[in-house]
Design a protein around this motif. Structure first.
Motif, PDB file in Angstrom:
ATOM      1  N   GLN A   1       0.751  -1.174  -0.104  1.00 26.00           N
ATOM      2  CA  GLN A   1       0.146  -0.087  -0.077  1.00 26.00           C
ATOM      3  C   GLN A   1       0.883   1.342   0.283  1.00 26.00           C
ATOM      4  OE1 GLN A   1      -2.147   0.567   3.632  1.00 26.00           O
ATOM      5  NE2 GLN A   1      -3.734   1.879   2.644  1.00 26.00           N
ATOM      6  N   SER A   2       0.538   2.282  -0.689  1.00 20.66           N
ATOM      7  CA  SER A   2       1.119   3.582  -0.777  1.00 20.66           C
ATOM      8  C   SER A   2       1.089   4.199   0.370  1.00 20.66           C
ATOM      9  CB  SER A   2       0.638   4.373  -1.850  1.00 20.66           C
ATOM     10  OG  SER A   2       1.114   5.697  -1.555  1.00 20.66           O
ATOM     11  N   ALA A   3       2.317   4.723   1.094  1.00 21.24           N
ATOM     12  CA  ALA A   3       2.199   5.592   2.246  1.00 21.24           C
ATOM     13  C   ALA A   3       1.231   6.552   2.234  1.00 21.24           C
ATOM     14  CB  ALA A   3       3.533   5.811   2.465  1.00 21.24           C
ATOM     15  N   SER A   4       0.921   7.093   1.011  1.00 20.74           N
ATOM     16  CA  SER A   4      -0.069   8.291   0.972  1.00 20.74           C
ATOM     17  C   SER A   4      -1.486   7.970   0.968  1.00 20.74           C
ATOM     18  CB  SER A   4       0.299   9.152  -0.001  1.00 20.74           C
ATOM     19  OG  SER A   4       0.165   8.675  -1.317  1.00 20.74           O
ATOM     20  N   GLU A   5      -1.710   6.670   0.823  1.00 20.53           N
ATOM     21  CA  GLU A   5      -3.171   6.127   0.533  1.00 20.53           C
ATOM     22  C   GLU A   5      -3.721   5.894   1.927  1.00 20.53           C
ATOM     23  OE1 GLU A   5      -5.462   2.234  -0.764  1.00 20.53           O
ATOM     24  OE2 GLU A   5      -3.090   2.375  -1.609  1.00 20.53           O
ATOM     25  N   LYS A   6      -4.788   6.495   1.874  1.00 21.77           N
ATOM     26  CA  LYS A   6      -5.833   6.603   3.278  1.00 21.77           C
ATOM     27  C   LYS A   6      -6.591   5.323   3.278  1.00 21.77           C
ATOM     28  CE  LYS A   6      -5.056  10.876   5.601  1.00 21.77           C
ATOM     29  NZ  LYS A   6      -5.597  11.635   6.753  1.00 21.77           N
ATOM     30  N   GLN A   7      -6.715   4.727   4.591  1.00 15.56           N
ATOM     31  CA  GLN A   7      -7.869   3.811   4.678  1.00 15.56           C
ATOM     32  C   GLN A   7      -9.173   4.350   4.937  1.00 15.56           C
ATOM     33  OE1 GLN A   7      -6.297  -0.142   6.573  1.00 15.56           O
ATOM     34  NE2 GLN A   7      -5.218   1.356   7.793  1.00 15.56           N
ATOM     35  N   ALA A   8     -10.339   3.701   4.570  1.00  7.23           N
ATOM     36  CA  ALA A   8     -11.697   4.309   4.942  1.00  7.23           C
ATOM     37  C   ALA A   8     -12.305   3.387   5.962  1.00  7.23           C
ATOM     38  CB  ALA A   8     -12.403   4.305   3.517  1.00  7.23           C
ATOM     39  N   VAL A   9     -11.867   1.966   6.159  1.00 13.69           N
ATOM     40  CA  VAL A   9     -12.564   1.095   7.050  1.00 13.69           C
ATOM     41  C   VAL A   9     -11.631   0.299   7.983  1.00 13.69           C
ATOM     42  CG1 VAL A   9     -14.455   0.709   5.340  1.00 13.69           C
ATOM     43  CG2 VAL A   9     -12.473  -0.877   5.116  1.00 13.69           C
TER      44      VAL A   9
ATOM     45  N   GLY B   1      -9.012  -8.548  12.171  1.00 10.85           N
ATOM     46  CA  GLY B   1      -7.983  -9.440  12.046  1.00 10.85           C
ATOM     47  C   GLY B   1      -6.970  -9.508  10.788  1.00 10.85           C
ATOM     48  N   GLU B   2      -7.119  -8.563   9.767  1.00  8.64           N
ATOM     49  CA  GLU B   2      -6.436  -8.166   8.776  1.00  8.64           C
ATOM     50  C   GLU B   2      -4.822  -7.402   9.130  1.00  8.64           C
ATOM     51  OE1 GLU B   2      -6.833  -9.633   5.731  1.00  8.64           O
ATOM     52  OE2 GLU B   2      -8.674 -10.526   6.883  1.00  8.64           O
ATOM     53  N   LEU B   3      -4.035  -7.578   8.286  1.00 10.99           N
ATOM     54  CA  LEU B   3      -2.803  -6.618   8.511  1.00 10.99           C
ATOM     55  C   LEU B   3      -3.445  -5.383   8.358  1.00 10.99           C
ATOM     56  CD1 LEU B   3      -0.385  -8.310   6.026  1.00 10.99           C
ATOM     57  CD2 LEU B   3      -0.345  -8.235   8.587  1.00 10.99           C
ATOM     58  N   TRP B   4      -2.811  -4.263   9.385  1.00 15.37           N
ATOM     59  CA  TRP B   4      -3.269  -3.127   9.646  1.00 15.37           C
ATOM     60  C   TRP B   4      -1.942  -2.224   9.236  1.00 15.37           C
ATOM     61  CZ3 TRP B   4      -7.207  -1.582  13.990  1.00 15.37           C
ATOM     62  CH2 TRP B   4      -7.640  -0.207  13.483  1.00 15.37           C
ATOM     63  N   PRO B   5      -2.070  -1.595   8.054  1.00 13.29           N
ATOM     64  CA  PRO B   5      -0.716  -0.879   7.800  1.00 13.29           C
ATOM     65  C   PRO B   5      -0.850   0.443   8.343  1.00 13.29           C
ATOM     66  CG  PRO B   5      -2.105  -0.781   6.046  1.00 13.29           C
ATOM     67  CD  PRO B   5      -2.894  -1.765   6.943  1.00 13.29           C
ATOM     68  N   ASP B   6       0.356   1.029   8.984  1.00 14.45           N
ATOM     69  CA  ASP B   6       0.292   2.617   9.456  1.00 14.45           C
ATOM     70  C   ASP B   6       0.670   3.518   8.160  1.00 14.45           C
ATOM     71  OD1 ASP B   6       3.007   2.390   8.480  1.00 14.45           O
ATOM     72  OD2 ASP B   6       3.616   2.094  10.772  1.00 14.45           O
ATOM     73  N   SER B   7       0.896   4.683   8.452  1.00 15.74           N
ATOM     74  CA  SER B   7       0.896   5.688   7.321  1.00 15.74           C
ATOM     75  C   SER B   7       2.174   5.515   6.627  1.00 15.74           C
ATOM     76  CB  SER B   7       1.162   6.970   7.968  1.00 15.74           C
ATOM     77  OG  SER B   7       2.048   7.173   8.842  1.00 15.74           O
ATOM     78  N   GLU B   8       3.122   4.510   6.846  1.00 12.68           N
ATOM     79  CA  GLU B   8       4.157   4.162   6.051  1.00 12.68           C
ATOM     80  C   GLU B   8       4.182   2.852   5.551  1.00 12.68           C
ATOM     81  OE1 GLU B   8       6.755   6.353   5.269  1.00 12.68           O
ATOM     82  OE2 GLU B   8       5.477   7.650   6.648  1.00 12.68           O
TER      83      GLU B   8
ATOM     84  N   HIS C   1       2.594  -2.919   9.114  1.00 13.79           N
ATOM     85  CA  HIS C   1       1.530  -3.505  10.055  1.00 13.79           C
ATOM     86  C   HIS C   1       2.190  -2.817  11.468  1.00 13.79           C
ATOM     87  CE1 HIS C   1      -1.154  -6.193  11.896  1.00 13.79           C
ATOM     88  NE2 HIS C   1      -0.207  -6.807  12.605  1.00 13.79           N
ATOM     89  N   ILE C   2       0.967  -2.362  12.008  1.00 13.23           N
ATOM     90  CA  ILE C   2       1.046  -1.622  13.394  1.00 13.23           C
ATOM     91  C   ILE C   2       1.389  -2.614  14.409  1.00 13.23           C
ATOM     92  CG2 ILE C   2      -0.358  -0.610  15.173  1.00 13.23           C
ATOM     93  CD1 ILE C   2      -2.252   0.660  12.917  1.00 13.23           C
ATOM     94  N   ASN C   3       2.444  -2.070  15.338  1.00 15.22           N
ATOM     95  CA  ASN C   3       3.156  -3.047  16.274  1.00 15.22           C
ATOM     96  C   ASN C   3       3.008  -2.548  17.548  1.00 15.22           C
ATOM     97  OD1 ASN C   3       4.969  -4.628  17.548  1.00 15.22           O
ATOM     98  ND2 ASN C   3       6.566  -4.299  16.496  1.00 15.22           N
TER      99      ASN C   3
ATOM    100  N   VAL D   1      -8.582   5.262  12.350  1.00 11.57           N
ATOM    101  CA  VAL D   1      -8.489   4.116  11.271  1.00 11.57           C
ATOM    102  C   VAL D   1      -6.902   4.361  10.712  1.00 11.57           C
ATOM    103  CG1 VAL D   1      -9.261   3.530   8.951  1.00 11.57           C
ATOM    104  CG2 VAL D   1     -10.802   4.167  10.515  1.00 11.57           C
ATOM    105  N   ASN D   2      -6.541   5.425  10.408  1.00 13.36           N
ATOM    106  CA  ASN D   2      -5.195   5.836   9.641  1.00 13.36           C
ATOM    107  C   ASN D   2      -4.292   6.295  11.127  1.00 13.36           C
ATOM    108  OD1 ASN D   2      -5.339   5.835   6.539  1.00 13.36           O
ATOM    109  ND2 ASN D   2      -7.333   6.641   7.670  1.00 13.36           N
ATOM    110  N   TRP D   3      -3.056   5.471  10.994  1.00 17.55           N
ATOM    111  CA  TRP D   3      -2.169   5.790  12.255  1.00 17.55           C
ATOM    112  C   TRP D   3      -0.939   5.906  11.745  1.00 17.55           C
ATOM    113  CZ3 TRP D   3      -4.301   5.657  17.227  1.00 17.55           C
ATOM    114  CH2 TRP D   3      -5.481   4.964  17.180  1.00 17.55           C
ATOM    115  N   LYS D   4      -0.302   7.141  12.552  1.00 19.12           N
ATOM    116  CA  LYS D   4       1.090   7.512  12.193  1.00 19.12           C
ATOM    117  C   LYS D   4       1.955   6.618  13.358  1.00 19.12           C
ATOM    118  CE  LYS D   4       4.138  11.352  12.676  1.00 19.12           C
ATOM    119  NZ  LYS D   4       4.329  13.055  12.827  1.00 19.12           N
ATOM    120  N   ASN D   5       3.112   6.062  13.100  1.00 22.63           N
ATOM    121  CA  ASN D   5       4.181   5.492  13.980  1.00 22.63           C
ATOM    122  C   ASN D   5       4.937   6.598  14.780  1.00 22.63           C
ATOM    123  OD1 ASN D   5       5.784   3.959  15.372  1.00 22.63           O
ATOM    124  ND2 ASN D   5       6.846   3.130  13.807  1.00 22.63           N
TER     125      ASN D   5
END
Length: 380
Positions: free
Chosen positions: A21-29, A33-40, A43-45, A87-91
């Motif tokens: 996923q592109s770092a600039s692409e924002k999530q809407a939902v 249970g799925e991988l949850w990418p941060d703004s980069e 996967h959120i740790n 929904v969208n998280w910055k590390n």
């Protein structure tokens, strides 16, 4: 060859979390249970976590895991992420760093740091973190709670102390006749009806009276009057304790009570709606999921009434393969709460996933139903 193979395995596992996923692409939902990418796109740790809302921003604190079976030990520390929409998280990086191996510190590299929670003290202006701590090379015998403090939500947090709470004090809901009992934990057959009765009547409370009570899985809760409470699994994980914190949130007042004695609950998560307190917990089955439990009370110190498993539908018997860690109040929406839970992956700790589901109330009890994906409009 074994070293090379181990390197490839760990490197491959780490690469698994650098998402396309592109770092600039924002999530809407939210996709439980799925991988949850941060703004980069990573996967959120932040496992076993909790949420602080401060000045318009949500901060998600959690255990920073590493790859492999050893990844459940504290090799790095506590991580933090920030969001304005949940929904969208910055590390924000590691905000509490473990001390060097061989330092002898309570939070030395290789200790166990679990379920960090942060609350803000309006009187002192301090951000206060409590977490479950197990000392290095002692397994889960230490059963301590630990404190770290910061001037900023994103740290750095400075480790202050670890302890067992409430030494030499009795719980509020403890019959005076139980104080003088002399029966020991080895005098009865474990899990017999007589043993369970003795646990409920203070078998382990008396054992740990001088040293302080065991403290493992935990959460924090700040009530509307600013009073803060520490809720934790104690008595060999057999009974939950709820303890009032001092006004600065840095210690215990000695005012505490037991919840569901001998009920074998852990992973507490609490919220309040319409003047009533609700508690969601799990049973004790190690890293394996089980059926959640729920309770209600008019007072945090009880009595608490059992409401049964809040999960409904397929997968409910294992809480959708997850274990509770926190309940998030959604700001700006009335009676909107999110059940926050973990899917543990003990063979490869960093691969743990997050199950977030909206809580709805039905007939006076919280209800959880599986959703493949959802967003905050659910509460509208």
């Amino acid at each position: 060859m074994k070293t090379l193979f181990s390197f490839i395995l760990i490197f491959g596992s780490a690469c698994h979390f650098v998402l396309a996923q592109s770092a600039s692409e924002k999530q809407a939902v939210i996709r439980p249970g799925e991988l949850w990418p941060d703004s980069e796109g990573v996967h959120i740790n932040a496992h076993g976590g909790g949420i602080l809302f401060y000045e318009g921003v949500y901060y998600w604190f959690g255990e920073h895991k590493t790859a492999g079976r050893m990844g459940n030990r504290a090799m790095v520390g506590v991580g933090c992420y920030s969001s304005t929409d949940l929904v969208n998280w910055k590390n924000e990086g590691v905000v509490l760093t473990v001390d060097a191996e061989g330092s002898g510190s309570d939070i030395e590299k290789g200790s166990v740091i679990e379920r960090p929670k942060v609350i803000f003290n309006e009187k002192t202006g301090k951000f206060v973190m409590w977490f479950h701590l197990e000392l290095k090379s002692q397994g889960y015998d230490a059963a301590r709670t630990a404190l770290a403090v910061s001037d900023s939500p994103t740290g750095p947090y400075v480790f202050e102390k670890s302890l067992r709470p409430n030494p030499k004090t009795w719980p509020l809901n403890f019959d005076s006749s139980w104080k003088e009992k002399t029966i020991t934990e080895h005098a009865l057959e474990s899990w017999s009806d007589e043993w369970k009765k003795e646990v409920a009547e203070g078998l382990f409370i008396r054992r740990d009276f001088e040293s302080g009570q065991m403290a493992r899985d935990m959460t924090l809760y700040v009530d509307e009057d600013g009073k803060a409470y520490h809720i934790f699994s104690s008595e060999e994980n057999l009974t939950l304790h709820i303890a009032e914190l001092t006004d600065d949130y840095l210690d215990f007042t000695g005012k505490w009570a037991v919840i569901e004695p001998a009920g074998h609950n852990e992973a507490p998560a609490v919220f309040k709606q319409d003047g009533k307190y609700y508690l969601i917990t799990s049973g004790c089955t190690g890293w394996d999921p089980n059926a959640a439990r729920s309770f209600a009370a008019d007072d945090l110190f009880g009595p608490w009434t059992a409401l049964g498993n809040p999960a409904l539908g397929e997968g409910a018997e294992l809480t959708f393969d997850s274990q509770s860690t926190f309940i998030v109040p959604v700001q700006g929406k009335k009676d909107a709460f999110i059940f926050m839970a973990d899917r543990w992956r003990p063979q490869n700790a960093i691969d743990g996933r997050y199950v977030w589901l909206p809580i709805k109330m039905k007939d006076g009890r919280p209800i959880l139903e599986w959703m493949e994906e959802w967003d905050l409009s659910y509460f509208d």
